[in-house]
Design a protein around this motif. Structure first.
Motif, mmCIF file in Angstrom:
data_model
loop_
_atom_site.group_PDB
_atom_site.id
_atom_site.type_symbol
_atom_site.label_atom_id
_atom_site.label_comp_id
_atom_site.label_asym_id
_atom_site.label_seq_id
_atom_site.Cartn_x
_atom_site.Cartn_y
_atom_site.Cartn_z
ATOM 1 N N LEU A 1 -19.958 64.988 -44.640
ATOM 2 C CA LEU A 1 -19.092 65.934 -44.241
ATOM 3 C C LEU A 1 -19.236 67.388 -44.031
ATOM 4 O O LEU A 1 -18.720 68.170 -43.197
ATOM 5 C CB LEU A 1 -17.750 65.769 -45.366
ATOM 6 C CG LEU A 1 -16.399 66.715 -45.083
ATOM 7 C CD1 LEU A 1 -15.826 66.116 -43.772
ATOM 8 C CD2 LEU A 1 -15.546 66.742 -46.251
ATOM 9 N N THR A 2 -20.222 67.899 -44.831
ATOM 10 C CA THR A 2 -20.674 69.360 -44.711
ATOM 11 C C THR A 2 -21.559 69.254 -43.327
ATOM 12 O O THR A 2 -21.440 70.593 -42.593
ATOM 13 C CB THR A 2 -21.585 69.476 -45.756
ATOM 14 O OG1 THR A 2 -21.129 69.377 -46.958
ATOM 15 C CG2 THR A 2 -22.179 71.074 -45.661
ATOM 16 N N ASN A 3 -22.167 68.258 -42.955
ATOM 17 C CA ASN A 3 -22.822 68.459 -41.728
ATOM 18 C C ASN A 3 -21.889 68.409 -40.394
ATOM 19 O O ASN A 3 -22.181 69.316 -39.502
ATOM 20 C CB ASN A 3 -23.926 67.158 -41.398
ATOM 21 C CG ASN A 3 -24.974 67.154 -42.476
ATOM 22 O OD1 ASN A 3 -25.450 68.121 -42.905
ATOM 23 N ND2 ASN A 3 -25.347 66.102 -42.946
ATOM 24 N N LYS A 4 -20.935 67.922 -40.565
ATOM 25 C CA LYS A 4 -19.823 67.757 -39.559
ATOM 26 C C LYS A 4 -19.330 69.115 -39.587
ATOM 27 O O LYS A 4 -19.002 69.558 -38.367
ATOM 28 C CB LYS A 4 -18.747 66.674 -39.589
ATOM 29 C CG LYS A 4 -19.439 65.092 -39.461
ATOM 30 C CD LYS A 4 -18.295 64.113 -39.625
ATOM 31 C CE LYS A 4 -19.046 62.536 -39.417
ATOM 32 N NZ LYS A 4 -17.972 61.705 -39.705
ATOM 33 N N THR B 1 -18.733 72.796 -36.563
ATOM 34 C CA THR B 1 -17.273 73.165 -35.944
ATOM 35 C C THR B 1 -17.288 74.470 -36.294
ATOM 36 O O THR B 1 -16.689 75.517 -35.874
ATOM 37 C CB THR B 1 -16.385 72.185 -36.667
ATOM 38 O OG1 THR B 1 -16.664 70.802 -36.103
ATOM 39 C CG2 THR B 1 -14.831 72.550 -36.147
ATOM 40 N N ALA B 2 -17.558 74.842 -37.638
ATOM 41 C CA ALA B 2 -17.402 76.201 -38.225
ATOM 42 C C ALA B 2 -18.161 77.308 -37.249
ATOM 43 O O ALA B 2 -17.569 78.450 -37.015
ATOM 44 C CB ALA B 2 -17.630 76.371 -39.703
ATOM 45 N N GLN B 3 -19.455 76.934 -36.872
ATOM 46 C CA GLN B 3 -19.922 77.871 -36.127
ATOM 47 C C GLN B 3 -19.430 78.032 -34.791
ATOM 48 O O GLN B 3 -19.406 79.384 -34.356
ATOM 49 C CB GLN B 3 -21.533 77.374 -35.964
ATOM 50 C CG GLN B 3 -22.368 77.272 -37.283
ATOM 51 C CD GLN B 3 -23.733 76.576 -37.187
ATOM 52 O OE1 GLN B 3 -23.965 75.859 -35.961
ATOM 53 N NE2 GLN B 3 -24.258 76.512 -38.334
ATOM 54 N N GLY C 1 -14.040 83.137 -32.395
ATOM 55 C CA GLY C 1 -13.086 84.167 -33.094
ATOM 56 C C GLY C 1 -13.647 85.730 -32.702
ATOM 57 O O GLY C 1 -12.998 86.494 -32.571
ATOM 58 N N ASN C 2 -15.006 85.711 -32.690
ATOM 59 C CA ASN C 2 -15.632 86.944 -32.375
ATOM 60 C C ASN C 2 -15.237 87.590 -30.882
ATOM 61 O O ASN C 2 -14.970 88.675 -30.872
ATOM 62 C CB ASN C 2 -16.978 87.012 -32.697
ATOM 63 C CG ASN C 2 -17.451 86.805 -34.118
ATOM 64 O OD1 ASN C 2 -16.863 87.333 -34.986
ATOM 65 N ND2 ASN C 2 -18.545 86.436 -34.211
ATOM 66 N N ARG C 3 -15.529 86.448 -30.155
ATOM 67 C CA ARG C 3 -14.928 86.879 -28.634
ATOM 68 C C ARG C 3 -13.407 87.189 -28.639
ATOM 69 O O ARG C 3 -12.893 88.158 -27.698
ATOM 70 C CB ARG C 3 -15.349 85.622 -27.557
ATOM 71 C CG ARG C 3 -16.746 85.450 -27.716
ATOM 72 C CD ARG C 3 -17.405 86.398 -27.008
ATOM 73 N NE ARG C 3 -17.148 86.766 -25.703
ATOM 74 C CZ ARG C 3 -17.355 86.183 -24.754
ATOM 75 N NH1 ARG C 3 -18.460 85.330 -24.749
ATOM 76 N NH2 ARG C 3 -16.849 86.407 -23.530
#
Length: 744
Positions: free
Chosen positions: A71-74, A78-80, A86-88
Motif C-alpha cells: 500500500l505504501t508503494n502505491k 499518488t502523493a507525489q 497542489g503547488n501549481r
C-alpha cells in the motif's frame, strides 16, 4: 508474594537470636516460593496453549506487514503527483490574487483620476453638493492608493501635473475656503437655508473643526447683537436683567442649534460651539460684575460691616424695650445690605441655572436627554438622570464660574453673615412679650426664624454648593452665640439682678415679674428648638434643592444643612439648664416640706371608727392637691407643654424618694393599709390627669408596690408572695420584708 514477611535489615541484627529468627523467616519464604513455581510449571496445558496462540499471531503480523508495504508503494506515487498539482494550484491562486489586486488598484486609481477631474469640473460649475460628494469619494480611497507610485504616474496630466495627494489637498482647501466664505455671507444675510447648506458640507470633506469654529462665530454674533437693557445701572434689576438676557440668549442658541450641529457633525459636537459662547460670556460677565461692584460700592459695604460691633447681649428682659431699627451701627443700614444680598443671590442664581442647563444638554448620558421645556425660562427640567462623566463644555473651568465664586466668597457670605447677626441683634432689642398668648412668649423666635428662613432660602437659591458649605458653619455659630447665648445671659440676669437688691426692696410683685420673665425666656428656647428642627427638615425636603442643585450635589447640600440640626440639641440643653435653675430656686425648697405637711397628724393605725373618720376627711389627698396646685398652677399656665413636662418630671422625681422613706417609717393596721392604698391611688390618678403626655404612674411604682405588700394577708408568706406574684418588682427582697414588718 503473599507469603513474604517483613524482616529487619541484616545490618540491624546485633545478636544471635535475632539472626536465627531472620534465617528461619527466609527459609519459610523460600519454601513458599518454591511451591508456587512448582505449581506453575506442572500446569503445561496452559503454557502450551499460550505458545500456540503466539505463533499464530506471528504469521498474521507478517501478512499485515507485507500488505502495508504494498500500500505504501502505491500511495507514495499518488502523493507525489498530488503535491506537484497542489503547488501549481497555489501558484495560480497567487497569480490570480495579484491580478485581482492589480485590477482593483487600477480601478481605484482610475476612480481617483475621474473623481479629481469631475471635482474640478464641479467647482468650475459651482455644483457644491456634487463637488463635496466627489471629494468625499476621493478621500475614501486608501491612502496607499492615493500616495502610491502608480497613482503618481497615472493621475497627473499635462494640465495638472501635481501628485494626487497634493491635488486632492489643494481641492479640499479650495472647497473649504469657498464654503466658509459662502457660510459667512449667508450668516450675515441671515439666510438660514444657505447657512445650513454650507455648514453641513464642511464635515463631509474633513473640515469639521473649521465648520464648528465658523458656526461658533455665527452664533456668537447672535449673542453680541443682543441689545443691552435700557434701565439705569442704579436700578436693582439692571444687572440681574442683563445677566438673565445674556444667559437666556446662550441657552436659546444651544436649545435651537444643538439639533442642527449634532445632526451633521455628531453627538456632543455642540460643546465646541458652547466653549466659544462661554468665552464670550466670560467677557460680558466680568464687565457686568465689575460695574456692579463699583455701582453698589461693595468693598466699602464689606469694610463697614466688618467694623460693626454688636451689643445685643447687653439688653435684658427686665429692661424696658424700645422698638428701633438701628443701633450703634446706624451708619450701615441692614435694609441696604438686604437689597444687595438679594441682587447678588439673584445674579448667582442665573449663572447656576445656566450651568445646570449646560449640564443637562451637553452631558453624556446613559439615555439621550430630550424634550426639554425652555419656552419661558432658562431653567429646563432637571428630572433627567445625569451620568457622572465630566462636563466637556468648559463651564467648570470658565472665568464665569471663578467670577461668581469670588463674588460669593468676597461679598455674599460676609454680608449675609453680618445681616443675620444684625437682624437677630435687632430682634433681641425690639423684643416685646405677648402676655395675651398662652403660654406667653416674646417676639424674638418668630422674628429671628423668619429672618433665618429668608437667609437660608436666599442661600439655597444661589445654587452654589461652595456658598452653602461656607455659610452653614458660620450661621450655626451665630445661632449659638448671638441667639442662644444672648437668651442664656438674659436667664442669668433675671435672678442675678433680683439677688442684687435688698430684701426690703424685693416685693412680691417684682418676684412674680422675675418668674414670668424667666419662664418667657424658657418658652422662647422651647419654641426656637421646634422652629429650628422644622425649618431645617422643611428645607432639606423642599423642592428648592432639586431646583437649584445638580443631582450629584444634592447629598453634599443635604449633609451641610443637616449639621444645623445640632442646634436643636443646643437649644434643648440650654432649656434644660434653665428649667433646672428654675426648679432649684423656686420649687425644690418647697418640695422639701410637702410630704411632712401632707402627712402631719396622719396615722394609718386605724380601727373601724377612725377609718370612717379618715375616709370622710380625706386629709392626705386634699392637702396634697392644695399644696401641689399652689406650687405648679403658675408654671402650668406660663410654660410650654414640653417645658412644663420637664419641670413636672423633676418635681415628681424629687418628691417620690422622700415620700417612700416617710411611709416606710410609719406603722399600719389592716384598715390603715387599705386607707394608704386609697390615698396613693387618688394622688397618682390626680397627677396623671395634670399632664396630657406619658403615664405618671410609672414614677409611683415603688409606692404602689409598698401599698401592695402592706395589703397582703397576714397568713401569706412575704417571700413566697414576692417570688410568685408575677409583679415586676422595683423593690428588693430586704425592702419587702421590712415593709411587711410595718403592719401591726
Amino acid at each position: 508474594m503473599g507469603y513474604i514477611q517483613h524482616r529487619s535489615a541484616p545490618s540491624t541484627l546485633a545478636n544471635l537470636p535475632d539472626i536465627l529468627v531472620s534465617l528461619a523467616s527466609l527459609e519459610e519464604e523460600e519454601k513458599h516460593i518454591f511451591n508456587s513455581l512448582t505449581a506453575v510449571l506442572s500446569d503445561t496445558v496452559v503454557m502450551r496453549d499460550s505458545l500456540n496462540r503466539l505463533q499464530y499471531l506471528g504469521s498474521q503480523f507478517d501478512e499485515v506487514e507485507s500488505d502495508a508495504a504494498l500500500l505504501t508503494n502505491k500511495i507514495s506515487s499518488t502523493a507525489q503527483t498530488a503535491g506537484r498539482v497542489g503547488n501549481r494550484v497555489r501558484l495560480l491562486d497567487e497569480e490570480m490574487r495579484r491580478v485581482k489586486e492589480g485590477g482593483d488598484r487600477v480601478a481605484q486609481v482610475m476612480e481617483l483620476k475621474s473623481s479629481l477631474a469631475d471635482l474640478k469640473s464641479s467647482i468650475d460649475s459651482q455644483d457644491w453638493e456634487t463637488a463635496t460628494r466627489l471629494c468625499a469619494r476621493a478621500m475614501d480611497l486608501p491612502h496607499e492608493v492615493i500616495a502610491g507610485p502608480f497613482a503618481g504616474s497615472a493621475v497627473p496630466t499635462a494640465d495638472d501635473p501635481q501628485p494626487p495627494t497634493q491635488a486632492l489637498q489643494s481641492l479640499r482647501e479650495q472647497l473649504r475656503d469657498i464654503f466658509l466664505r459662502q457660510f459667512q455671507q449667508a450668516s450675515r444675510a441671515r439666510d438660514a437655508s444657505m447657512t445650513t447648506r454650507f455648514f453641513k458640507l464642511l464635515p463631509l470633506i474633513g473640515w469639521e473643526q473649521e465648520g464648528l469654529e465658523a458656526y461658533a462665530s455665527f452664533v456668537l454674533d447672535l449673542v453680541q447683537t443682543k441689545s443691552p437693557p435700557s434701565a439705569k445701572t442704579s436700578s436693582p434689576l439692571y444687572y440681574v436683567t442683563a445677566l438673565t438676557a445674556l444667559f437666556e440668549s446662550v441657552c436659546n442658541i444651544v436649545d435651537q442649534h444643538q439639533p442642527v450641529v449634532e445632526k451633521y457633525y455628531g453627538q456632543g459636537k455642540m460643546q465646541t460651539v458652547v466653549r466659544t459662547l462661554i468665552r464670550e460670556c466670560d467677557k460680558v460677565v466680568k464687565r457686568l460684575i465689575d460695574g456692579w461692584e463699583d455701582e453698589r460700592s461693595m468693598d466699602q459695604k464689606v469694610a463697614e460691616t466688618s467694623a460693626t460691633a454688636f451689643s445685643a447681649s447687653a439688653y435684658s428682659m427686665t429692661q424696658k424695650q424700645v422698638p428701633q431699627m438701628c443701633t450703634d451701627d446706624e451708619e450701615v443700614d441692614p435694609r441696604g445690605i438686604d437689597k444687595v444680598l438679594n441682587e447678588a443671590a439673584a445674579m448667582t442664581m442665573r449663572f447656576s441655572a445656566f450651568r445646570r442647563f449646560l449640564y443637562v444638554n451637553l452631558q453624556v448620558c446613559d439615555e439621550r436627554i430630550s424634550d426639554l421645556d425652555a419656552d419661558a425660562s432658562i431653567l429646563p427640567s432637571l428630572d433627567a438622570h445625569i451620568s457622572g462623566a465630566p462636563l466637556k463644555s468648559g463651564i467648570e473651568t470658565s472665568a464665569c464660574k471663578a467670577i461668581f465664586d469670588d463674588l460669593l466668597s468676597k461679598y455674599y457670605i460676609p454680608l449675609e453673615v453680618w445681616y443675620l447677626r444684625c437682624t437677630i441683634n435687632q430682634a433681641h432689642k425690639i423684643s416685646t412679650t405677648d402676655h395675651s398668648q398662652v403660654p406667653p412668649t416674646t417676639t424674638v423666635p418668630d422674628l429671628a426664624f423668619y429672618i433665618l428662613k429668608s437667609v437660608l432660602t436666599r442661600l439655597i437659591n444661589t445654587g452654589s454648593l461652595r456658598a452653602v458649605e461656607g455659610s452653614i458653619k458660620q450661621i450655626c455659630e451665630i445661632i449659638e452665640h448671638d441667639y442662644i447665648g444672648v437668651i442664656k445671659r438674659k436667664l442669668d440676669d433675671v435672678y442675678r439682678n433680683a439677688g442684687s437688691t435688698t430684701n426690703a426692696g424685693r416685693s412680691e410683685k417684682s418676684e412674680k415679674e422675675n418668674r414670668l420673665c424667666f419662664m418667657v425666656l424658657l418658652n422662647d428656647l422651647d419654641i426656637s428648638s421646634a422652629h429650628m428642627e422644622r425649618l431645617v427638615k422643611d428645607i432639606i425636603s423642599s423642592h428648592l434643592l432639586t431646583q437649584n442643585f445638580l443631582p450629584t450635589e444634592m447629598a453634599n447640600v443635604q449633609s451641610s444643612l443637616s449639621t444645623m440640626l445640632n442646634m436643636v440639641s443646643k437649644f434643648r440643653s440650654t432649656l434644660k439648664g434653665g428649667i433646672d435653675q428654675l426648679f432649684n430656686q423656686l420649687i425644690r425648697p418647697r418640695l422639701r416640706t410637702l410630704i411632712l405637711d401632707v402627712y402631719k397628724d396622719v396615722s394609718y393605725v386605724l380601727d373601724e371608727d377612725s377609718y370612717s373618720v379618715a375616709e370622710y376627711q380625706d386629709l392626705v389627698r386634699k392637702r396634697f392637691l392644695k399644696t401641689w396646685e399652689s406650687l405648679t398652677d403658675e408654671f402650668k399656665d406660663s410654660l410650654t407643654e414640653s417645658s412644663y413636662r420637664i419641670l413636672f418630671d423633676l418635681s415628681i422625681d424629687v418628691l417620690v424618694r422622700p415620700w417612700e422613706k416617710h411611709v416606710m417609717a410609719l406603722k399600719y393596721s389592716e384598715l390603715g393599709a387599705i386607707r394608704f392604698d386609697r390615698d396613693i391611688r387618688a394622688i397618682s390618678t390626680y397627677l396623671s390627669s395634670q399632664v396630657t403626655f406619658g403615664d405618671i404612674r410609672e414614677k409611683f411604682q415603688r409606692l404602689q408596690q409598698i401599698s401592695t405588700l402592706l395589703n397582703i394577708d397576714k397568713d401569706e408568706d412575704v417571700d413566697e408572695f414576692f417570688s410568685s406574684s408575677g409583679i415586676a418588682w422595683k423593690l428588693n427582697t430586704a425592702e419587702a420584708r421590712a415593709i411587711a414588718r410595718l403592719k401591726i
